[in-house]
Scaffold this motif. Structure first.
Motif, PDB file in Angstrom:
ATOM      1  N   ARG A 165       0.810  -1.215   0.000  1.00 14.53           N
ATOM      2  CA  ARG A 165       0.000   0.000   0.000  1.00 14.53           C
ATOM      3  C   ARG A 165       0.845   1.267   0.000  1.00 14.53           C
ATOM      4  O   ARG A 165       0.598   2.182  -0.790  1.00 14.53           O
ATOM      5  CB  ARG A 165      -0.941  -0.003   1.204  1.00 14.53           C
ATOM      6  N   ALA A 166       1.845   1.339   0.876  1.00 15.61           N
ATOM      7  CA  ALA A 166       2.624   2.577   0.998  1.00 15.61           C
ATOM      8  C   ALA A 166       3.684   2.713  -0.093  1.00 15.61           C
ATOM      9  O   ALA A 166       3.830   3.779  -0.690  1.00 15.61           O
ATOM     10  CB  ALA A 166       3.277   2.654   2.376  1.00 15.61           C
ATOM     11  N   MET A 167       4.424   1.618  -0.369  1.00 17.75           N
ATOM     12  CA  MET A 167       5.534   1.703  -1.322  1.00 17.75           C
ATOM     13  C   MET A 167       5.146   1.269  -2.733  1.00 17.75           C
ATOM     14  O   MET A 167       5.940   1.421  -3.667  1.00 17.75           O
ATOM     15  CB  MET A 167       6.702   0.854  -0.821  1.00 17.75           C
ATOM     16  N   CYS A 168       3.934   0.705  -2.888  1.00 18.62           N
ATOM     17  CA  CYS A 168       3.426   0.299  -4.216  1.00 18.62           C
ATOM     18  C   CYS A 168       4.373  -0.679  -4.916  1.00 18.62           C
ATOM     19  O   CYS A 168       4.586  -0.602  -6.142  1.00 18.62           O
ATOM     20  CB  CYS A 168       3.197   1.517  -5.103  1.00 18.62           C
ATOM     21  N   LEU A 169       4.943  -1.619  -4.164  1.00 21.64           N
ATOM     22  CA  LEU A 169       5.847  -2.611  -4.746  1.00 21.64           C
ATOM     23  C   LEU A 169       5.059  -3.836  -5.204  1.00 21.64           C
ATOM     24  O   LEU A 169       4.136  -4.272  -4.513  1.00 21.64           O
ATOM     25  CB  LEU A 169       6.901  -3.031  -3.717  1.00 21.64           C
ATOM     26  N   PRO A 170       5.417  -4.413  -6.337  1.00 17.76           N
ATOM     27  CA  PRO A 170       4.746  -5.637  -6.791  1.00 17.76           C
ATOM     28  C   PRO A 170       4.996  -6.778  -5.809  1.00 17.76           C
ATOM     29  O   PRO A 170       6.030  -6.814  -5.141  1.00 17.76           O
ATOM     30  CB  PRO A 170       5.407  -5.914  -8.152  1.00 17.76           C
ATOM     31  N   PRO A 171       4.060  -7.709  -5.715  1.00 15.00           N
ATOM     32  CA  PRO A 171       4.229  -8.853  -4.806  1.00 15.00           C
ATOM     33  C   PRO A 171       5.529  -9.600  -5.094  1.00 15.00           C
ATOM     34  O   PRO A 171       5.895  -9.806  -6.252  1.00 15.00           O
ATOM     35  CB  PRO A 171       3.005  -9.729  -5.110  1.00 15.00           C
ATOM     36  N   GLY A 172       6.233  -9.976  -4.055  1.00 16.26           N
ATOM     37  CA  GLY A 172       7.457 -10.744  -4.204  1.00 16.26           C
ATOM     38  C   GLY A 172       8.695  -9.917  -4.445  1.00 16.26           C
ATOM     39  O   GLY A 172       9.807 -10.464  -4.457  1.00 16.26           O
ATOM     40  N   THR A 173       8.557  -8.601  -4.606  1.00 11.55           N
ATOM     41  CA  THR A 173       9.729  -7.744  -4.835  1.00 11.55           C
ATOM     42  C   THR A 173      10.649  -7.750  -3.618  1.00 11.55           C
ATOM     43  O   THR A 173      11.873  -7.805  -3.751  1.00 11.55           O
ATOM     44  CB  THR A 173       9.287  -6.305  -5.141  1.00 11.55           C
ATOM     45  N   VAL A 174      10.048  -7.678  -2.439  1.00  9.04           N
ATOM     46  CA  VAL A 174      10.811  -7.713  -1.185  1.00  9.04           C
ATOM     47  C   VAL A 174      10.287  -8.872  -0.338  1.00  9.04           C
ATOM     48  O   VAL A 174       9.076  -9.019  -0.150  1.00  9.04           O
ATOM     49  CB  VAL A 174      10.670  -6.385  -0.410  1.00  9.04           C
ATOM     50  N   ILE A 175      11.201  -9.700   0.141  1.00  8.81           N
ATOM     51  CA  ILE A 175      10.851 -10.831   0.997  1.00  8.81           C
ATOM     52  C   ILE A 175      10.940 -10.389   2.454  1.00  8.81           C
ATOM     53  O   ILE A 175      11.937  -9.789   2.872  1.00  8.81           O
ATOM     54  CB  ILE A 175      11.794 -12.026   0.754  1.00  8.81           C
ATOM     55  N   GLU A 190      13.138   0.343  -6.281  1.00  8.04           N
ATOM     56  CA  GLU A 190      13.460   1.099  -7.493  1.00  8.04           C
ATOM     57  C   GLU A 190      14.585   2.097  -7.261  1.00  8.04           C
ATOM     58  O   GLU A 190      15.536   2.175  -8.035  1.00  8.04           O
ATOM     59  CB  GLU A 190      12.203   1.819  -7.996  1.00  8.04           C
ATOM     60  N   ARG A 191      14.482   2.913  -6.205  1.00  9.68           N
ATOM     61  CA  ARG A 191      15.441   3.987  -5.968  1.00  9.68           C
ATOM     62  C   ARG A 191      16.128   3.816  -4.622  1.00  9.68           C
ATOM     63  O   ARG A 191      15.551   3.259  -3.686  1.00  9.68           O
ATOM     64  CB  ARG A 191      14.736   5.349  -6.017  1.00  9.68           C
ATOM     65  N   SER A 192      17.330   4.348  -4.518  1.00 10.65           N
ATOM     66  CA  SER A 192      18.071   4.257  -3.248  1.00 10.65           C
ATOM     67  C   SER A 192      17.331   4.989  -2.131  1.00 10.65           C
ATOM     68  O   SER A 192      17.381   4.577  -0.969  1.00 10.65           O
ATOM     69  CB  SER A 192      19.478   4.830  -3.412  1.00 10.65           C
ATOM     70  N   SER A 193      16.627   6.071  -2.484  1.00  8.74           N
ATOM     71  CA  SER A 193      15.899   6.836  -1.466  1.00  8.74           C
ATOM     72  C   SER A 193      14.701   6.075  -0.923  1.00  8.74           C
ATOM     73  O   SER A 193      14.143   6.452   0.120  1.00  8.74           O
ATOM     74  CB  SER A 193      15.445   8.177  -2.050  1.00  8.74           C
ATOM     75  N   ASP A 194      14.261   5.005  -1.602  1.00  3.37           N
ATOM     76  CA  ASP A 194      13.135   4.208  -1.119  1.00  3.37           C
ATOM     77  C   ASP A 194      13.522   3.354   0.087  1.00  3.37           C
ATOM     78  O   ASP A 194      12.649   2.948   0.869  1.00  3.37           O
ATOM     79  CB  ASP A 194      12.613   3.287  -2.228  1.00  3.37           C
ATOM     80  N   ILE A 195      14.809   3.057   0.226  1.00  2.00           N
ATOM     81  CA  ILE A 195      15.239   2.142   1.289  1.00  2.00           C
ATOM     82  C   ILE A 195      14.972   2.718   2.679  1.00  2.00           C
ATOM     83  O   ILE A 195      14.316   2.056   3.502  1.00  2.00           O
ATOM     84  CB  ILE A 195      16.717   1.748   1.111  1.00  2.00           C
TER      85      ILE A 195
END
Length: 241
Positions: A165-175, A190-195
């Motif tokens: 919901r918050a980061m709008c990442l596709p399922p499975g992108t982050v475990i 996608e971006r370093s600032s997202d971390i």
């Protein structure tokens, strides 16, 4: 992202005392309701202070100490000693209570209440409304219910509320794995600032006690692109190739 608020976990039926309540009655209230402390309020339900078992036990200890001291000639008392002696003579909740009362509001986060309790070494926080009237009380036991969430409940919220919901990442992108409240994030954003954003949001999930980041990124946006160097060609300023 849903973050548990103090109003969600506080006890709404509060056992309270008034300034003139005898200290003996306060002790009986604590014993009858099996609680370790209670707020003292004025006629408008505004919190004046808090009386705890510690206050009562300290009074008893100070009374015994004062009795021993009266057998000997003592020098003039310091300010702190005079306050201690006054509490030993306390016969009402108003004289016995600890002041000023540290209070919270129902819209504050549970984690904020936990930090206040830890900082001030207290076991309970009166909850007040916008007019500072008592509406509930939050104890360590109330807050503990939030932090007793299972690892799977925490993991599900991190995935649903933070990553999807918050980061709008596709399922499975982050475990996401969670063990004893410690969340580990592994994958590529996608971006370093997202971390740091992702890690901060994961930290805010109720029950999380720490976050281990093993995140990588596709694009480094930590440094803005450099302006091209210009040079003169045939009377025109053109970027250097």
């Amino acid at each position: 992202m849903k973050t548990r608020k103090i109003g969600d976990v506080m006890t709404r039926e509060v056992i309270e005392a008034h300034r003139e309540t005898p200290s003996k009655d306060v002790a009986q209230l604590l014993d009858r309701y099996r609680i370790s402390g209670l707020p003292v309020v004025d006629p408008d339900d505004k919190v004046l202070g808090v009386v705890s078992e510690t206050d009562l036990m300290r009074r008893q200890a100070d009374q015994a100490e004062g009795y021993q001291g009266r057998r000997f000639r003592l020098p003039a008392l310091s300010r702190s000693a005079r306050a201690k002696a006054a509490k030993a003579r306390a016969v009402t909740a108003g004289q016995l209570m600890s002041t000023p009362a540290i209070t919270v509001h129902p819209e504050q986060r549970v984690v904020d209440a936990a930090r206040i309790m830890e900082r001030h070494h207290i076991e309970r926080l009166p909850v007040v409304d916008e007019e500072d009237r008592l509406i509930g009380i939050a104890t360590r036991r109330d807050l503990l219910r939030v932090f007793l969430r299972t690892d799977e409940e925490i993991r599900t919220e991190v995935i649903d509320e933070v990553l999807t919901r918050a980061m709008c990442l596709p399922p499975g992108t982050v475990i996401v794995t969670v063990h004893d409240g410690m969340a580990t994030l592994e994958g590529q954003v996608e971006r370093s600032s997202d971390i740091p954003i992702t890690v901060t949001l994961a930290w805010q999930v109720d029950g999380v006690i720490g976050v281990v980041s093993r995140l990588t990124f596709r694009t480094d946006d930590s440094h803005p692109p450099k302006e091209p160097t210009l040079h003169m060609i045939n009377g025109e300023w053109l970027p250097r190739l």
